[in-house]
Design a protein around this motif. Structure first.
Motif, PDB file in Angstrom:
ATOM      1  N   VAL A 186      70.108  15.598  19.445  1.00 48.37           N
ATOM      2  CA  VAL A 186      69.575  14.646  18.475  1.00 48.37           C
ATOM      3  C   VAL A 186      68.878  13.522  19.222  1.00 48.37           C
ATOM      4  CG1 VAL A 186      70.099  13.062  16.600  1.00 48.37           C
ATOM      5  CG2 VAL A 186      71.393  15.200  16.828  1.00 48.37           C
ATOM      6  N   GLU A 187      67.564  13.415  19.002  1.00 47.07           N
ATOM      7  CA  GLU A 187      66.784  12.352  19.633  1.00 47.07           C
ATOM      8  C   GLU A 187      66.750  11.126  18.717  1.00 47.07           C
ATOM      9  OE1 GLU A 187      64.469  16.276  20.487  1.00 47.07           O
ATOM     10  OE2 GLU A 187      65.527  15.325  18.809  1.00 47.07           O
ATOM     11  N   SER A 188      66.624   9.966  19.327  1.00 40.83           N
ATOM     12  CA  SER A 188      66.483   8.726  18.571  1.00 40.83           C
ATOM     13  C   SER A 188      65.780   7.692  19.435  1.00 40.83           C
ATOM     14  CB  SER A 188      67.856   8.200  18.130  1.00 40.83           C
ATOM     15  OG  SER A 188      68.662   7.916  19.253  1.00 40.83           O
ATOM     16  N   GLY A 189      65.369   6.605  18.791  1.00 37.96           N
ATOM     17  CA  GLY A 189      64.773   5.490  19.521  1.00 37.96           C
ATOM     18  C   GLY A 189      63.282   5.327  19.351  1.00 37.96           C
ATOM     19  N   GLY A 190      62.631   6.290  18.745  1.00 34.92           N
ATOM     20  CA  GLY A 190      61.190   6.175  18.565  1.00 34.92           C
ATOM     21  C   GLY A 190      60.837   5.204  17.456  1.00 34.92           C
ATOM     22  N   ARG A 191      59.729   4.515  17.643  1.00 34.98           N
ATOM     23  CA  ARG A 191      59.235   3.586  16.617  1.00 34.98           C
ATOM     24  C   ARG A 191      57.821   3.175  16.952  1.00 34.98           C
ATOM     25  NH1 ARG A 191      59.227  -1.654  18.543  1.00 34.98           N
ATOM     26  NH2 ARG A 191      60.584  -2.113  20.331  1.00 34.98           N
ATOM     27  N   LEU A 192      57.252   2.299  16.144  1.00 34.72           N
ATOM     28  CA  LEU A 192      55.923   1.741  16.389  1.00 34.72           C
ATOM     29  C   LEU A 192      56.048   0.591  17.396  1.00 34.72           C
ATOM     30  CD1 LEU A 192      52.901   1.405  15.679  1.00 34.72           C
ATOM     31  CD2 LEU A 192      53.636  -0.094  13.803  1.00 34.72           C
ATOM     32  N   VAL A 193      55.201   0.626  18.406  1.00 37.47           N
ATOM     33  CA  VAL A 193      55.217  -0.409  19.441  1.00 37.47           C
ATOM     34  C   VAL A 193      53.780  -0.705  19.860  1.00 37.47           C
ATOM     35  CG1 VAL A 193      55.452   1.241  21.327  1.00 37.47           C
ATOM     36  CG2 VAL A 193      56.280  -1.093  21.638  1.00 37.47           C
ATOM     37  N   GLN A 194      53.533  -1.912  20.331  1.00 36.03           N
ATOM     38  CA  GLN A 194      52.187  -2.280  20.765  1.00 36.03           C
ATOM     39  C   GLN A 194      51.911  -1.788  22.180  1.00 36.03           C
ATOM     40  OE1 GLN A 194      51.963  -6.546  20.235  1.00 36.03           O
ATOM     41  NE2 GLN A 194      51.178  -6.319  18.151  1.00 36.03           N
ATOM     42  N   THR A 195      50.651  -1.673  22.505  1.00 37.81           N
ATOM     43  CA  THR A 195      50.249  -1.312  23.862  1.00 37.81           C
ATOM     44  C   THR A 195      50.883  -2.269  24.864  1.00 37.81           C
ATOM     45  OG1 THR A 195      48.145  -0.361  23.143  1.00 37.81           O
ATOM     46  CG2 THR A 195      48.288  -1.087  25.421  1.00 37.81           C
ATOM     47  N   GLY A 196      51.438  -1.696  25.923  1.00 36.63           N
ATOM     48  CA  GLY A 196      52.113  -2.496  26.933  1.00 36.63           C
ATOM     49  C   GLY A 196      53.591  -2.693  26.672  1.00 36.63           C
ATOM     50  N   GLY A 197      54.043  -2.263  25.528  1.00 39.69           N
ATOM     51  CA  GLY A 197      55.444  -2.430  25.167  1.00 39.69           C
ATOM     52  C   GLY A 197      56.344  -1.385  25.814  1.00 39.69           C
ATOM     53  N   SER A 198      57.627  -1.469  25.489  1.00 37.64           N
ATOM     54  CA  SER A 198      58.634  -0.580  26.071  1.00 37.64           C
ATOM     55  C   SER A 198      59.531   0.000  24.992  1.00 37.64           C
ATOM     56  CB  SER A 198      59.500  -1.351  27.076  1.00 37.64           C
ATOM     57  OG  SER A 198      58.731  -1.848  28.144  1.00 37.64           O
ATOM     58  N   LEU A 199      60.047   1.181  25.274  1.00 37.49           N
ATOM     59  CA  LEU A 199      61.005   1.839  24.397  1.00 37.49           C
ATOM     60  C   LEU A 199      61.996   2.614  25.247  1.00 37.49           C
ATOM     61  CD1 LEU A 199      58.899   3.471  21.516  1.00 37.49           C
ATOM     62  CD2 LEU A 199      60.485   1.533  21.308  1.00 37.49           C
ATOM     63  N   ARG A 200      63.188   2.826  24.708  1.00 35.64           N
ATOM     64  CA  ARG A 200      64.137   3.728  25.344  1.00 35.64           C
ATOM     65  C   ARG A 200      64.545   4.783  24.327  1.00 35.64           C
ATOM     66  NH1 ARG A 200      70.157   2.862  27.932  1.00 35.64           N
ATOM     67  NH2 ARG A 200      70.727   2.727  25.732  1.00 35.64           N
ATOM     68  N   LEU A 201      64.222   6.026  24.635  1.00 35.92           N
ATOM     69  CA  LEU A 201      64.618   7.137  23.785  1.00 35.92           C
ATOM     70  C   LEU A 201      65.958   7.681  24.256  1.00 35.92           C
ATOM     71  CD1 LEU A 201      61.245   9.096  23.490  1.00 35.92           C
ATOM     72  CD2 LEU A 201      62.070   7.149  22.148  1.00 35.92           C
ATOM     73  N   SER A 202      66.744   8.162  23.302  1.00 32.31           N
ATOM     74  CA  SER A 202      68.034   8.761  23.608  1.00 32.31           C
ATOM     75  C   SER A 202      68.086  10.180  23.076  1.00 32.31           C
ATOM     76  CB  SER A 202      69.174   7.951  22.975  1.00 32.31           C
ATOM     77  OG  SER A 202      69.200   6.635  23.460  1.00 32.31           O
ATOM     78  N   CYS A 203      68.824  11.027  23.769  1.00 39.35           N
ATOM     79  CA  CYS A 203      69.026  12.412  23.344  1.00 39.35           C
ATOM     80  C   CYS A 203      70.514  12.701  23.506  1.00 39.35           C
ATOM     81  CB  CYS A 203      68.189  13.352  24.188  1.00 39.35           C
ATOM     82  SG  CYS A 203      68.561  15.102  23.932  1.00 39.35           S
ATOM     83  N   ALA A 204      71.211  12.800  22.382  1.00 37.15           N
ATOM     84  CA  ALA A 204      72.646  13.035  22.400  1.00 37.15           C
ATOM     85  C   ALA A 204      72.930  14.516  22.175  1.00 37.15           C
ATOM     86  CB  ALA A 204      73.320  12.201  21.311  1.00 37.15           C
ATOM     87  N   ALA A 205      73.785  15.081  23.031  1.00 38.21           N
ATOM     88  CA  ALA A 205      74.131  16.495  22.931  1.00 38.21           C
ATOM     89  C   ALA A 205      75.487  16.661  22.251  1.00 38.21           C
ATOM     90  CB  ALA A 205      74.154  17.123  24.311  1.00 38.21           C
ATOM     91  N   SER A 206      75.615  17.759  21.505  1.00 36.61           N
ATOM     92  CA  SER A 206      76.855  18.010  20.761  1.00 36.61           C
ATOM     93  C   SER A 206      77.929  18.629  21.630  1.00 36.61           C
ATOM     94  CB  SER A 206      76.573  18.932  19.570  1.00 36.61           C
ATOM     95  OG  SER A 206      76.098  20.200  20.021  1.00 36.61           O
ATOM     96  N   ALA A 207      77.538  19.082  22.798  1.00 34.38           N
ATOM     97  CA  ALA A 207      78.490  19.700  23.714  1.00 34.38           C
ATOM     98  C   ALA A 207      78.276  19.154  25.113  1.00 34.38           C
ATOM     99  CB  ALA A 207      78.324  21.217  23.705  1.00 34.38           C
ATOM    100  N   ARG A 208      79.229  19.434  25.996  1.00 37.34           N
ATOM    101  CA  ARG A 208      79.160  18.902  27.355  1.00 37.34           C
ATOM    102  C   ARG A 208      78.143  19.704  28.164  1.00 37.34           C
ATOM    103  NH1 ARG A 208      82.038  19.673  32.187  1.00 37.34           N
ATOM    104  NH2 ARG A 208      82.175  17.798  33.449  1.00 37.34           N
TER     105      ARG A 208
END
Length: 122
Positions: free
Chosen positions: A5-27
């Motif tokens: 499951v990915e999360s963290g995406g959104r609208l951001v301005q040029t030069g901005g920063s984001l951190r995306l996450s990917c959570a796994a259901s298993a180890r």
């Protein structure tokens, strides 16, 4: 069947920063290689970054020096830190597992998540 499951995406301005996450259901995060891909409208899915079980990382040329892939084995989560974002980074970002080792080819990855939308405005 491992679910991502990915999360963290959104609208951001040029030069901005984001951190995306990917959570796994298993180890799986600390056991197998994990990768991030992206797909812009009308374009094929392209490789962005990957990290191996031994922390070796690979990036596509267009994001080198701006993006950083990392993982937290205890949280079973992979991250994609994105800095100095550009309009050409706009895409749906996906994470996936490579059970066979390090690769940049989408065909080598499995268990794709549903994606998270990143939009960079100019």
């Amino acid at each position: 069947q491992v679910q991502l499951v990915e999360s963290g995406g959104r609208l951001v301005q040029t030069g901005g920063s984001l951190r995306l996450s990917c959570a796994a259901s298993a180890r799986t995060v600390g056991v197998y290689s994990m990768g991030w891909f992206r797909q812009a409208p009308g374009k094929e899915r392209e490789f962005v970054a990957s990290i191996s079980s031994s922390d070796k990382t690979v990036y596509t040329d267009s994001v080198k020096g701006r993006f950083t892939i990392s993982r937290d084995n205890a949280k079973n989560t992979v991250y994609l830190e994105m800095n100095n974002l550009k309009p050409e980074d706009t895409a749906v970002y996906y994470c996936a597992i490579n059970f066979g080792g390090m690769s940049t080819g989408a065909a080598d990855f499995r268990s794709w998540g549903q994606g998270t939308q990143v939009t960079v405005s100019s």
